[in-house]
Design a protein around this motif. Structure first.
Motif, PDB file in Angstrom:
ATOM      1  N   ILE A  46      -3.032  14.695 -17.939  1.00 43.99           N
ATOM      2  CA  ILE A  46      -1.426  15.351 -18.168  1.00 43.99           C
ATOM      3  C   ILE A  46      -0.848  14.375 -19.060  1.00 43.99           C
ATOM      4  CG2 ILE A  46       0.446  15.472 -16.252  1.00 43.99           C
ATOM      5  CD1 ILE A  46      -1.087  16.558 -14.399  1.00 43.99           C
ATOM      6  N   THR A  47      -1.619  12.829 -18.881  1.00 37.52           N
ATOM      7  CA  THR A  47      -1.331  12.494 -20.292  1.00 37.52           C
ATOM      8  C   THR A  47      -0.307  12.200 -21.169  1.00 37.52           C
ATOM      9  OG1 THR A  47      -2.504  10.429 -19.427  1.00 37.52           O
ATOM     10  CG2 THR A  47      -1.270  10.198 -20.779  1.00 37.52           C
ATOM     11  N   GLY A  48       1.073  12.219 -21.747  1.00 37.19           N
ATOM     12  CA  GLY A  48       1.672  12.564 -23.176  1.00 37.19           C
ATOM     13  C   GLY A  48       2.269  13.728 -23.197  1.00 37.19           C
ATOM     14  N   SER A  49       1.832  15.032 -21.791  1.00 37.47           N
ATOM     15  CA  SER A  49       2.577  16.040 -21.841  1.00 37.47           C
ATOM     16  C   SER A  49       4.059  16.575 -20.913  1.00 37.47           C
ATOM     17  CB  SER A  49       1.010  17.145 -20.798  1.00 37.47           C
ATOM     18  OG  SER A  49       1.979  16.514 -19.456  1.00 37.47           O
ATOM     19  N   LYS A  50       5.181  15.892 -21.417  1.00 37.41           N
ATOM     20  CA  LYS A  50       6.063  15.628 -20.997  1.00 37.41           C
ATOM     21  C   LYS A  50       6.463  15.504 -22.155  1.00 37.41           C
ATOM     22  CE  LYS A  50       5.012  16.436 -17.129  1.00 37.41           C
ATOM     23  NZ  LYS A  50       4.299  17.516 -16.147  1.00 37.41           N
ATOM     24  N   PRO A  51       7.764  16.375 -22.440  1.00 39.62           N
ATOM     25  CA  PRO A  51       9.230  15.742 -23.538  1.00 39.62           C
ATOM     26  C   PRO A  51       9.866  14.542 -23.554  1.00 39.62           C
ATOM     27  CG  PRO A  51       9.875  17.539 -22.315  1.00 39.62           C
ATOM     28  CD  PRO A  51       8.271  17.394 -21.883  1.00 39.62           C
ATOM     29  N   TYR A  52       9.829  13.671 -22.797  1.00 36.73           N
ATOM     30  CA  TYR A  52       9.731  12.698 -21.969  1.00 36.73           C
ATOM     31  C   TYR A  52       9.373  11.282 -21.489  1.00 36.73           C
ATOM     32  CZ  TYR A  52      10.211  14.899 -17.743  1.00 36.73           C
ATOM     33  OH  TYR A  52       9.918  15.474 -17.008  1.00 36.73           O
ATOM     34  N   PHE A  53       9.339  10.648 -21.598  1.00 41.11           N
ATOM     35  CA  PHE A  53       8.383   9.127 -21.340  1.00 41.11           C
ATOM     36  C   PHE A  53       8.588   8.683 -19.486  1.00 41.11           C
ATOM     37  CE2 PHE A  53       9.450   8.204 -25.737  1.00 41.11           C
ATOM     38  CZ  PHE A  53       8.436   8.296 -26.847  1.00 41.11           C
ATOM     39  N   PRO A  54       8.006   9.108 -18.741  1.00 37.93           N
ATOM     40  CA  PRO A  54       8.162   9.423 -17.385  1.00 37.93           C
ATOM     41  C   PRO A  54       7.907   8.224 -16.906  1.00 37.93           C
ATOM     42  CG  PRO A  54       7.142  10.796 -17.436  1.00 37.93           C
ATOM     43  CD  PRO A  54       7.139  10.322 -19.415  1.00 37.93           C
ATOM     44  N   ILE A  55       8.780   6.764 -16.169  1.00 44.35           N
ATOM     45  CA  ILE A  55       8.666   6.018 -15.671  1.00 44.35           C
ATOM     46  C   ILE A  55       8.405   6.075 -14.285  1.00 44.35           C
ATOM     47  CG2 ILE A  55      10.613   4.166 -16.033  1.00 44.35           C
ATOM     48  CD1 ILE A  55       8.916   1.851 -15.816  1.00 44.35           C
ATOM     49  N   GLN A  56       7.973   5.951 -12.827  1.00 46.90           N
ATOM     50  CA  GLN A  56       8.091   6.740 -11.852  1.00 46.90           C
ATOM     51  C   GLN A  56       7.400   5.531 -10.504  1.00 46.90           C
ATOM     52  OE1 GLN A  56       7.448  10.530 -11.080  1.00 46.90           O
ATOM     53  NE2 GLN A  56       7.643  10.543  -8.889  1.00 46.90           N
ATOM     54  N   ILE A  57       8.351   5.567  -9.868  1.00 48.08           N
ATOM     55  CA  ILE A  57       8.561   3.886  -8.501  1.00 48.08           C
ATOM     56  C   ILE A  57       7.970   5.056  -6.970  1.00 48.08           C
ATOM     57  CG2 ILE A  57       8.723   2.260  -6.995  1.00 48.08           C
ATOM     58  CD1 ILE A  57      10.012   1.202  -9.440  1.00 48.08           C
ATOM     59  N   ASN A  58       6.589   5.027  -6.592  1.00 53.99           N
ATOM     60  CA  ASN A  58       6.457   5.500  -5.344  1.00 53.99           C
ATOM     61  C   ASN A  58       6.338   4.663  -4.435  1.00 53.99           C
ATOM     62  OD1 ASN A  58       4.264   7.299  -3.343  1.00 53.99           O
ATOM     63  ND2 ASN A  58       5.304   8.979  -4.644  1.00 53.99           N
ATOM     64  N   SER A  59       6.737   5.136  -3.176  1.00 51.35           N
ATOM     65  CA  SER A  59       6.398   4.867  -2.187  1.00 51.35           C
ATOM     66  C   SER A  59       6.187   4.701  -0.887  1.00 51.35           C
ATOM     67  CB  SER A  59       7.095   3.312  -1.855  1.00 51.35           C
ATOM     68  OG  SER A  59       7.081   2.887  -0.904  1.00 51.35           O
ATOM     69  N   ARG A  60       4.716   5.238  -0.256  1.00 55.11           N
ATOM     70  CA  ARG A  60       4.562   5.460   1.219  1.00 55.11           C
ATOM     71  C   ARG A  60       4.058   4.924   2.237  1.00 55.11           C
ATOM     72  NH1 ARG A  60       2.720  11.310   1.971  1.00 55.11           N
ATOM     73  NH2 ARG A  60       1.658  11.179   3.137  1.00 55.11           N
ATOM     74  N   THR A  61       4.379   5.607   3.099  1.00 55.92           N
ATOM     75  CA  THR A  61       4.044   5.185   4.775  1.00 55.92           C
ATOM     76  C   THR A  61       3.598   6.297   5.026  1.00 55.92           C
ATOM     77  OG1 THR A  61       5.800   3.527   4.547  1.00 55.92           O
ATOM     78  CG2 THR A  61       4.809   3.768   6.385  1.00 55.92           C
ATOM     79  N   GLN A  62       1.934   6.351   5.365  1.00 58.56           N
ATOM     80  CA  GLN A  62       1.400   6.783   6.083  1.00 58.56           C
ATOM     81  C   GLN A  62       1.102   7.259   7.729  1.00 58.56           C
ATOM     82  OE1 GLN A  62      -0.154   9.821   4.545  1.00 58.56           O
ATOM     83  NE2 GLN A  62      -1.217  11.057   5.975  1.00 58.56           N
ATOM     84  N   TRP A  63       1.821   7.984   8.802  1.00 56.32           N
ATOM     85  CA  TRP A  63       2.053   7.821   9.757  1.00 56.32           C
ATOM     86  C   TRP A  63       2.221   6.550  10.782  1.00 56.32           C
ATOM     87  CZ3 TRP A  63      -4.361   7.890   9.325  1.00 56.32           C
ATOM     88  CH2 TRP A  63      -4.551   8.975   8.652  1.00 56.32           C
ATOM     89  N   SER A  64       3.598   6.540  10.188  1.00 57.24           N
ATOM     90  CA  SER A  64       4.974   5.133  10.516  1.00 57.24           C
ATOM     91  C   SER A  64       4.757   5.028  11.757  1.00 57.24           C
ATOM     92  CB  SER A  64       6.106   6.219   9.592  1.00 57.24           C
ATOM     93  OG  SER A  64       6.551   7.019  11.129  1.00 57.24           O
ATOM     94  N   GLY A  65       3.906   5.641  12.678  1.00 58.13           N
ATOM     95  CA  GLY A  65       4.199   5.438  13.943  1.00 58.13           C
ATOM     96  C   GLY A  65       3.171   4.656  14.481  1.00 58.13           C
ATOM     97  N   LEU A  66       2.520   4.435  13.743  1.00 61.12           N
ATOM     98  CA  LEU A  66       1.446   2.833  13.349  1.00 61.12           C
ATOM     99  C   LEU A  66       2.460   1.704  13.521  1.00 61.12           C
ATOM    100  CD1 LEU A  66      -2.162   4.787  12.125  1.00 61.12           C
ATOM    101  CD2 LEU A  66      -1.569   4.556  15.264  1.00 61.12           C
ATOM    102  N   GLY A  67       3.114   2.202  12.372  1.00 61.33           N
ATOM    103  CA  GLY A  67       4.292   0.545  13.150  1.00 61.33           C
ATOM    104  C   GLY A  67       3.262  -0.952  11.760  1.00 61.33           C
ATOM    105  N   THR A  68       2.926  -2.122  11.610  1.00 64.25           N
ATOM    106  CA  THR A  68       2.259  -2.361  10.311  1.00 64.25           C
ATOM    107  C   THR A  68       1.311  -2.190  10.143  1.00 64.25           C
ATOM    108  OG1 THR A  68       1.638  -4.327  12.145  1.00 64.25           O
ATOM    109  CG2 THR A  68       3.754  -4.484  11.882  1.00 64.25           C
ATOM    110  N   ILE A  69       0.461  -2.034  11.325  1.00 65.18           N
ATOM    111  CA  ILE A  69      -1.255  -1.368  10.678  1.00 65.18           C
ATOM    112  C   ILE A  69      -1.232   0.600   9.546  1.00 65.18           C
ATOM    113  CG2 ILE A  69      -1.907  -2.995  12.370  1.00 65.18           C
ATOM    114  CD1 ILE A  69      -2.949   0.174  14.287  1.00 65.18           C
ATOM    115  N   ALA A  70       0.004   0.915  10.158  1.00 61.98           N
ATOM    116  CA  ALA A  70       0.441   1.897   8.991  1.00 61.98           C
ATOM    117  C   ALA A  70      -0.040   1.756   7.717  1.00 61.98           C
ATOM    118  CB  ALA A  70       1.714   2.746   9.652  1.00 61.98           C
ATOM    119  N   PRO A  71      -0.969   2.895   6.869  1.00 62.29           N
ATOM    120  CA  PRO A  71      -1.098   2.846   6.163  1.00 62.29           C
ATOM    121  C   PRO A  71       0.163   3.127   4.787  1.00 62.29           C
ATOM    122  CG  PRO A  71      -2.924   4.665   6.936  1.00 62.29           C
ATOM    123  CD  PRO A  71      -1.337   3.990   8.011  1.00 62.29           C
TER     124      PRO A  71
END
Length: 304
Positions: free
Chosen positions: A38-63
């Motif tokens: 998919i590299t270079g397939s868009k008609p623009y140059f996308p820069i993206q930041i993504n942040s995910r917290t998995q299973w947030s109920g686990l607190g500090t040990i959540a992935p």
């Protein structure tokens, strides 16, 4: 006690033979993280930041997973180059990886509408296990201090796409590099295993300012059950969208996003419908991106 048991099981899965790559819900807005083609397939140059917290109920040990990605077309749009920086942490285990991607795009029709792309990426990942954070009933001197190792790997993919549809297939962790050899041959070496992704989407224009986009994602490894995501989102005026995703791994995902000029923001919430959800709660994921305009004439246009 339940939370500690869960994180130990998760770490064992990550370090041995289960699904090892980070999980994402925002691939609907950043499919580049699934396939180097998919590299270079868009008609623009996308820069993206993504942040995910998995299973947030686990607190500090959540992935937790954080990703920064960027890609762009070069050489009259026939070639795409890009990069991904990824940081992932699950309890005492963490990884930091840098991926460099290359893709070649082939025009398939005279109308300059449909393209086939082949892509390859190289990856260097530093795996770290803070063994001192693990507690055992019978302590083992082999599990003391911190263990860290940098391993190489690669991915390959193919991507068939036009303005309204796309078909994507990719294979990751081709080298199946070993992060840590086993101390006792119970689970085997802590090696990476190949992951396979197949994704299909189709945009249906209902009205000039209303569209529906169903999509399907299949995820599989050589040693774990195949997982399926069934997705659908509604796009309004190419600026607002909302969607649902149902996963065979027993979770329901609610997604929404908006486009503010070249800037876009999206959010998703994963609600587990398995027995784990009573302890682990849901997962949150946020993406913030900026589409740098390409002032050259491009082959077709997208929304984002």
């Amino acid at each position: 006690m339940k939370k500690s048991l869960i994180v130990i099981l998760v770490c064992l899965a990550v370090l041995t033979k289960a699904q090892q790559l980070p999980m994402y819900s925002q691939y609907l807005t950043n499919d580049f993280i699934l396939n180097p083609a998919i590299t270079g397939s868009k008609p623009y140059f996308p820069i993206q930041i993504n942040s995910r917290t998995q299973w947030s109920g686990l607190g500090t040990i959540a992935p937790k997973t954080n990703t920064l990605s960027y890609h762009m077309p070069v050489a009259y749009d026939a070639v795409g180059i890009g990069a991904i920086i990824m940081q992932d942490e699950t309890g005492p285990y963490s990884q930091i990886g840098v991926t460099l991607s290359f893709a070649y795009h082939i025009q398939l029709d005279e109308d300059d509408v449909t393209y086939l792309s082949l892509g390859l990426s190289g990856l260097m990942t530093q795996h770290t296990l803070n063994q001192g954070d693990l507690t055992f009933h019978n302590p083992d001197p082999e599990f003391q201090g911190s263990y860290s190792k940098i391993v190489p790997d690669a991915s390959f993919g193919a991507y068939l796409y036009s303005k309204d549809f796309s078909l994507s297939a990719s294979a990751h962790q081709l080298f199946e590099s070993t992060f840590k050899e086993s101390v006792q041959d119970i689970f085997g070496d802590n090696s990476q295993v190949r992951h396979y992704f197949a994704h299909a989407s189709y945009r249906i224009d209902i009205h000039s300012d209303l569209a529906i986009e169903p999509s399907l994602l299949v995820k599989s490894t050589e040693v774990s059950p195949t997982q399926l995501d069934v997705n659908a989102r509604v796009i309004i005026d190419n600026n607002y969208w909302a969607g649902l995703s149902l996963r065979s791994s027993k979770s329901l995902v609610v997604l929404a996003g908006l486009n503010m000029g070249s800037l876009f923001l999206s959010y998703s919430y994963d609600y587990g419908i398995s027995s784990l959800s009573s302890v682990a709660s849901g997962s949150h994921e946020v993406s913030l991106g900026f589409n740098i305009k390409d002032i050259r004439k491009r082959r077709h246009s997208y929304y984002w």
